[in-house]
Design an enzyme around this catalytic site. Structure first.
Site, PDB file in Angstrom:
ATOM      1  N   HIS A  82       0.831  -1.204   0.000  1.00 20.33           N
ATOM      2  CA  HIS A  82       0.000   0.000   0.000  1.00 20.33           C
ATOM      3  C   HIS A  82       0.869   1.259   0.000  1.00 20.33           C
ATOM      4  O   HIS A  82       0.426   2.325  -0.435  1.00 20.33           O
ATOM      5  CB  HIS A  82      -0.915   0.024   1.227  1.00 20.33           C
ATOM      6  CG  HIS A  82      -1.946  -1.045   1.233  1.00 20.33           C
ATOM      7  ND1 HIS A  82      -1.689  -2.311   1.685  1.00 20.33           N
ATOM      8  CD2 HIS A  82      -3.245  -1.049   0.826  1.00 20.33           C
ATOM      9  CE1 HIS A  82      -2.779  -3.049   1.574  1.00 20.33           C
ATOM     10  NE2 HIS A  82      -3.738  -2.312   1.055  1.00 20.33           N
ATOM     11  N   ASP A 107      -4.597  -5.751  -8.122  1.00 17.52           N
ATOM     12  CA  ASP A 107      -4.838  -5.208  -6.789  1.00 17.52           C
ATOM     13  C   ASP A 107      -5.252  -3.746  -6.986  1.00 17.52           C
ATOM     14  O   ASP A 107      -5.285  -3.241  -8.111  1.00 17.52           O
ATOM     15  CB  ASP A 107      -3.577  -5.334  -5.945  1.00 17.52           C
ATOM     16  CG  ASP A 107      -3.865  -5.361  -4.444  1.00 17.52           C
ATOM     17  OD1 ASP A 107      -5.000  -5.026  -4.050  1.00 17.52           O
ATOM     18  OD2 ASP A 107      -2.955  -5.723  -3.670  1.00 17.52           O
TER      19      ASP A 107
END
Length: 576
Positions: free
Chosen positions: A280, A352
Site C-alpha cells: 500500500h 490489486d
C-alpha cells in the site's frame, strides 16, 4: 461435484481467440455514441445472446456485439461512495464527482459501462485500510439493497445480459468488510492452525452462501500467500508458512466459495508472504531466486487454480527472479508468461487496487493501459475513473492497446459473469443460520493453540479477570460474556488474569501479571510473554472468543498447531 468455472475456463482460450479474430476491426459507429472528453455517455441495451448455452460461447457472442466504449468499461471495477445505488448523501455525491464525474453508483455504472463494482470498508485493525477511502457496507439489508440497485443499473448496459460483478474483500480476520448479521469466520491463520481442509471447505461454503444471498458474487479471497516474513500487511491473512499445508487450505476455501456460487480470488500473485514491506505504501521486492519462488510461493496458487478459482489477483510486487524492477501488475513476464503460460491459468486476472502507491507511479490512464497489456483482465479501484477509461479508449484507438488484447480480457470477464449467472441467489434467511454458525465454531475450536502450558486440564481454576491491550475493550467484553456462558466466574480483579493482545500490539502491551496471555492475531508476540500459559486464537471474532472460553473452562482442549514458528516456543505444547 464438478466445478462449473473449471469446465468453462477450459473452453475460454479457444473462444477468446475466435472472438478476437472476428472482431478485430473498428466498432460499429452506430452501436453507441462516441464518448465526450470527460467520459462515455449512456449506452443502449443489447439483446440477450442466444447462440450456445455454455458461458464461454455466450461471452463470445456478446463480446462481438460490443463497441470499443463498451469493451473498455467491462475491464474496470471501481469503488463508489454511498450505501445505495441511486440515493446518496451530499458527501458521497461529492466523492463520486471527484472520482468519476457522477453523483451516484448507478450513474457511474451507466456512464462508464462498468464490468463491476467493489464494495469497500475498513476497521481499526485492517491492514488494507489505507486504500479504503470510504465504506458502503453497514448491515445485510442495506448491502442487499445496494447490490440489487447495482445489478439493475448493470442490466441496462449493452453488456447487461451478463450480471455485474459485485465484489468485496471478505477474507475474515483483520480484513472483514461485512461483519454484522452474517456468519463471521476466524482468520485464515486460524484455519491453518486447525489444519482440517474439510472444515475449511464447509465453513467457506457457508460464508459463500451468505455472500451470494447479499448479492456479492466475487470474493477477493482466499489469501494464497505463504508467510515467510513477520509481515503486518499479510500476517494472519495467510494460512501459514508451509506451502503444502497452505495449498490444501487454499484449495478447500476455493471449493467452498465456488460451490456456493461465489467466484474465489487467489491473491497476491506470485506471493506477498516473503516480504515484510507493505504494497500500500511502496513496491515490495521479492529477493528469492526462481527455485525458491517455485517451491515456496507458487504451490498455493497452483492448487487454487487446480481447484477452479475464477480469478487471480496480481500483486504490486517486484519479482526479481522473473522481471526485476517491474511491478507484477505491469509485468507481461509475470502475468502472461508465468501465470498464463507456465501455471496454465485461464480465468480472470484482476489487479490489486490501482489506487495503491506502486500503481500510481503512472497517471491513471497510462497505468490502466500498462496493466491490461501486461495481462490483467480487470482493474480494481482506479484512482480516477474518468482518466482510466479515457486512457484505455484512446490506447485502443491508437493501437497501443491492441483491440485483440482488450477483446480477450472482456471475453474472460463475460465468461465469468455468465458462469456466475447459472447460480440461484439464496434467500436472506440463509444468513447466520445455526448450521453456518456451527461450521465457523468447529474451525475456531480446532484452531485454539497452546504454545506454553499443559493441555491435560483447564488452563485456569477459579475466578478469572479479563484484561486487554488498549483499544480492545469490546473484545474483552465479548470474552467475558463467553466465559460466563461457559460457567466460568469473571471478576473485576483478583482472579487469574487472562490478557488479550492482537493486531499491531507490541511487548509494551503485554501484562506481566497475566496467568494466561492470548494472541488474537499472529502469535509472534507470545515469545515476549512471561505467562505460564500462552494461547493463540489468531482471531478476535466472537466465534474465536467463544472457542477460547471453552478452552479456558476446560470444555475443549487447545488442539491447534501454530502455522508459523515462534522463537523459543513449540508449535504446540500439547502432547497426545
Amino acid at each position: 461435484m464438478p466445478n462449473p468455472l473449471r469446465r468453462t475456463l477450459a473452453a475460454l482460450a479457444v473462444m477468446a481467440a475466435l472472438t478476437a479474430s472476428g472482431c478485430a476491426g473498428r466498432s460499429d459507429p452506430g452501436a453507441a455514441p462516441a464518448p465526450s472528453a470527460s467520459g462515455p455517455v449512456g449506452p443502449t441495451a443489447a439483446p440477450n445472446p442466444s447462440g450456445g448455452s455454455e458461458p464461454a460461447a455466450r461471452a463470445a457472442e456478446l463480446v462481438a456485439r460490443l463497441s470499443d466504449e463498451d469493451l473498455v468499461g467491462q475491464v474496470l471495477m471501481p469503488y463508489a461512495y454511498g450505501d445505495s445505488a441511486t440515493e446518496v448523501s451530499a458527501g458521497s455525491a461529492a466523492g463520486n464527482q471527484k472520482l468519476a464525474g457522477v453523483a451516484t453508483p448507478a450513474e457511474m455504472i451507466a456512464k462508464y459501462r462498468l464490468g463491476g463494482l467493489i464494495l469497500v470498508g475498513f476497521s481499526a485493525d485492517d491492514p488494507t485500510g489505507k486504500n479504503q477511502v470510504t465504506s458502503n457496507v453497514d448491515n445485510p439489508a442495506q448491502v442487499r439493497g445496494l447490490t440489487t440497485g447495482l445489478q439493475q443499473a448493470g442490466g441496462k448496459l449493452a453488456a447487461g445480459a451478463a450480471p455485474l460483478l459485485v465484489g468485496t474483500d471478505q477474507e475474515f480476520g483483520v480484513v472483514t468488510r461485512i461483519g454484522t448479521g452474517v456468519t463471521v469466520l476466524p482468520s485464515a491463520m486460524a484455519f491453518g492452525a486447525a489444519g482440517d481442509p474439510a472444515l475449511t471447505e464447509s465453513a467457506w461454503r457457508a460464508a459463500g452462501t451468505e455472500l451470494a444471498a447479499l448479492g456479492v458474487n466475487v470474493d477477493f479471497a482466499p489469501d494464497a500467500d505463504v508467510l515467510g516474513a513477520h509481515s503486518t500487511v499479510i500476517g494472519s491473512r495467510s494460512f501459514g508458512d508451509d506451502p503444502k499445508a497452505t495449498s490444501a487450505q487454499v484449495a478447500a476455501a476455493v471449493r467452498g466459495l465456488q460451490g456456493a456460487g461465489v467466484a474465489a480470488t487467489l491473491k497476491h500473485f506470485p506471493g506477498h508472504g516473503h516480504t515484510a514491506a507493505d504494497s500500500h505504501d511502496n513496491l515490495p521486492v521479492l529477493t528469492q531466486d526462481r527455485a525458491a519462488l517455485d517451491a515456496g510461493d507458487l504451490p498455493p496458487f497452483t492448487a487454487g487454480i487446480a481447484a477452479g478459482a475464477g480469478l487471480v489477483m496480481s500483486g504490486h510486487l517486484d519479482v526479481t527472479s522473473v522481471d526485476k524492477g517491474t511491478s507484477a501488475t505491469f509485468s507481461h513476464k509475470v502475468l502472461t508468461d508465468l501465470l498464463r503460460g507456465q501455471l496454465g491459468f485461464k480465468g480472470v486476472v484482476v489487479s490489486d487496487g490501482m489506487n495503491m502507491a506502486p500503481a500510481m507511479v503512472y497517471p491513471p490512464g497510462e497505468a490502466a493501459v500498462r496493466a491490461i497489456n501486461a495481462g490483467n483482465d480487470l482493474l480494481l479501484m482506479p484512482p480516477n475513473l474518468t482518466q482510466a477509461y479515457d486512457g484505455l479508449l484512446a490506447a485502443v484507438r491508437a493501437g497501443t492497446l491492441p483491440r485483440t488484447r482488450l477483446v480477450e480480457a472482456v471475453t474472460r470477464v463475460l465468461t465469468l459473469k455468465f458462469t456466475l449467472a447459472g447460480h440461484q441467489v439464496p434467500a436472506m434467511s440463509t444468513l447466520a443460520t445455526a448450521a453456518h454458525q456451527e461450521a465457523a465454531r468447529k474451525v475456531a475450536t480446532a484452531s485454539v493453540t497452546a504454545l506454553r502450558g499443559t493441555c491435560a486440564q483447564a488452563p485456569v481454576r477459579g475466578p478469572v479477570t479479563v484484561t486487554a491491550a488498549k483499544g480492545r475493550d469490546r473484545t474483552a467484553a465479548t470474552l467475558t460474556d463467553a466465559l460466563r456462558a461457559a460457567g466460568v466466574a469473571v471478576v473485576p480483579k483478583g482472579g487469574t488474569i487472562v490478557h488479550l493482545v492482537g493486531y499491531g500490539d507490541a511487548a509494551g502491551d503485554l501484562n506481566p501479571a497475566a496467568g494466561v496471555t492470548v494472541a488474537m492475531d499472529t502469535p509472534y508476540l507470545l515469545e515476549s510473554a512471561a505467562s505460564p500459559v500462552l494461547l493463540a486464537t489468531y482471531s478476535s471474532s466472537a466465534v474465536s472468543m467463544a472457542a477460547l472460553a471453552d478452552v479456558l473452562a476446560g470444555k475443549a482442549r487447545p488442539t491447534g498447531r501454530s502455522p508459523v514458528p515462534v522463537t523459543s516456543l513449540p508449535r504446540s505444547s500439547c502432547t497426545a
